[in-house]
Structures are given as C-alpha cells and as structure tokens.
Scaffold this active site. Sequence first.
Site, short mmCIF file in Angstrom:
data_model
loop_
_atom_site.label_atom_id
_atom_site.label_comp_id
_atom_site.label_asym_id
_atom_site.label_seq_id
_atom_site.Cartn_x
_atom_site.Cartn_y
_atom_site.Cartn_z
N HIS A 93 0.79 -1.03 -0.18
CA HIS A 93 0.03 0.03 -0.11
C HIS A 93 0.99 1.22 0.10
CE1 HIS A 93 -3.69 2.15 1.76
NE2 HIS A 93 -3.08 3.03 1.16
N HIS A 125 1.47 4.86 -2.48
CA HIS A 125 0.95 5.72 -3.68
C HIS A 125 2.27 6.30 -4.15
CE1 HIS A 125 -3.36 5.40 -2.62
NE2 HIS A 125 -2.94 5.17 -1.36
N HIS A 145 -9.48 0.93 -1.65
CA HIS A 145 -9.35 1.43 -0.30
C HIS A 145 -10.95 1.26 0.48
CE1 HIS A 145 -5.75 2.98 -1.61
NE2 HIS A 145 -5.61 3.83 -0.46
N GLU A 160 -11.23 3.36 5.61
CA GLU A 160 -10.26 4.29 6.18
C GLU A 160 -11.24 5.49 7.07
OE1 GLU A 160 -8.20 6.68 3.11
OE2 GLU A 160 -6.57 7.12 4.59
N ASP A 178 1.49 7.22 2.06
CA ASP A 178 2.21 8.35 1.45
C ASP A 178 3.17 8.89 2.31
OD1 ASP A 178 -0.18 8.89 -0.84
OD2 ASP A 178 -1.23 8.41 0.99
#
Length: 351
Positions: free
Chosen positions: A28, A30, A208, A211, A290
């Site tokens: 996971h 990005h 996703h 979240e 990220d």
Amino acid sequence: MPPPIDFDRIPRDQLPWLLRKMPKAELHIHIEGTLEPELIFTLAQRNGVNLAYPGVEALREAYAFTNLQSFLDIYYAGTSVLRQEQDFCDMAWDYLEKAAADHVVRAEIFFDPQTHTERGVSIGTVIRGLRRACQRANSELGVSADLILCFLRHLSEDAAFETLGQALPYREHIIGVGLDSSEIGHPPEKFARVYARCRELGLNAVAHAGEEGPPAYISGALDMLEVQRIDHGVRSADDPELLQRLAASRLPLTVCPLSNVKLRVCRTLAEHPLPALLSAGLCATVNSDDPAYFGGYINDNFLALFEALPQWGAREAWQLASNSFEASFVPPAQKAIWQAELDRLFAAAVV
Ligand code: HPA
Ligand code: ZN
C-alpha cells in the site's frame, strides 16, 4: 503455520534491528505520495512550473492535515510538477531506493493516472516512466516491483472506464486495479461494472475501504467489487461479524499506521486497532501509504508502532512480515523463498 521459532527467546533489544532487517513486501504505497518536497522543487524547475510556496520548508509546513480531504488537496497539487516520462521514472526510482534500504523485497505500487491525464499528460508517459524504474529496481536493487492502477473514486464510473481503455495498450505492465481518493459519499458499488470488466481482463483487484468510510464499505468492496485485498480496512474493528469474515477468509488488509494518525483516523499509535486485528487472526500488514506526507517510510512505520506497543515482540514482527508475503500478488514459489529468508533471520536471533 508459524515455524518452530522460540520467539520468547529473542531479546527485545534485538527488535529494532530485526524490524529494519527483515525482508518484507510493501503493498500500500501511492507513488505520488512518495514525492518529497526536494524532488517537487527539482521537477518544478525542470518543467518551468510555478509553485505557490517559496521553498522546501514552506511546503513542508503546509503539510498540516486534519482529515483525508485536507491531505488529498495538497497531494494532488504536488503532482502538478510531473510532466515527462523521466519525472515519473525519477519519482519511482527515489522510492525504490528507499524501499531497498528498508529491506523491501517486493513493492506493489499504486499510481493515479487520472490525476495526470486530466492535466494533459498521457497515460503512456506515466506508465512507461514508472515501469522503467521498476525494471531497473529489479536488476540493480533486487527489488521486485509491479504497478497497480487506481481509479479516483470522486470521479465517475464512466471516467474509470475511459481510463481503463487508455491503459489497455499497457495491460502487460499492470498487475491490478485499485480505488482511492475521497471515500465518504463514494461507495464501492459505484464501480461494480468497471471492476467486473477488470476481473475479465485478468487483473487483480483491491480497493481502499474503511479508512474514513464505514464497515459497510468494506463488505461492499468484498461483495460488489470482489476484491482480493482491502486497503486500510481499519474500521472493520468496529464490526465483529466482519472481523470474523476477514479472519476466516484470511482476506488481507493493508494497514498504514502513521497515515492513520496523521489523518486522524486514530488518535495515537497506542490506540491503533492493528493489535486487535492481528489477535483476531486477520492477515493484516504494515505499509506507508504516502510516506513523503505522513512522516515515514515502511521501516519508520514498523519502528514507531513497536515503540508504541510494548506488548508486541518478535512474534508480531515475524507475523506482519509473513502476512505481507501471503498477501502479495506473486506466485507461491516466490513467496516461499522470501518466507524462508524471514524464518532464517528470526531463527538466528534466538539466544
Ligand atoms: N486514501 C485515499 N486516497 C488516497 C490515499 C489514502 O490514504 N493516499 C493517496 N490517495
Ligand atoms: Zn492509500
């Protein structure tokens, strides 16, 4: 089945070393979220793009997020500097070098083509640049890396179909599809038909869910999109029936602890639901999401988490790395090779 390793005889002071050194998969990540402020400024200069911030420090100071949307606004703004194939290659290479240093042996990398095609950058420019970095990582760093195309869920299903069409000439360079961006108000069923088409094409499917969105979005992604993994999925901790379903199926969750604290999905790492998910028998994994925006790459996530959770030791470290291989989209024979490396490292740490 866990190997016959006596985890209780691995000293706790060995843990930071083991966490750094253990082979792991990152599932996971990005790629646009690995764009560090320094590279944003380098690329802005290369491409003659004017930035709203005078320098790296001012940009970093703007990274004060209160929720997913406040992060996404600045994350999409950062991508404006990406114009040429080389820019995408440089961004991915920088990440893959850091991943190799963290003993990531496998990376399944998300990219957001619509963020770029909307600005007039062709999907071919994006995929060719990213692909070149992945191939170089394989030969020069020994990191196996592949790409997962993510649809932006705040856009329409028609837009997702159009993106899929644009990606078809590059089908062999993509191992799967995902779904990201603003979750609440964009339930998984919005993308049921495009996911059905992706499955026909033989693409792996992840999304996703859970979240910021409710547990129902996780069930929706399982039932309507038939995903093989859930990204985040931490809100499953609120739904005992769903937890049982995820544990029984060993359907993996790619959890991102530092991201969850930065975006206020949880208050602190000490209160993170990951221990509950792991104890319930889920195939939960640790990832960075990220890292340029959330204060750390994958090993930073592992180290911060174990620092915050004194009840965790070598057994949990091994389990999380083992889960990352179980959850990855590689052939079983390759998983077995990495799993054996992991087992050897932990067996050698027993005193
Ligand atoms: N959630 C949703 N969309 C995203 C994320 C995330 O954590 N990171 C990048 N796009
Ligand atoms: Zn994410």
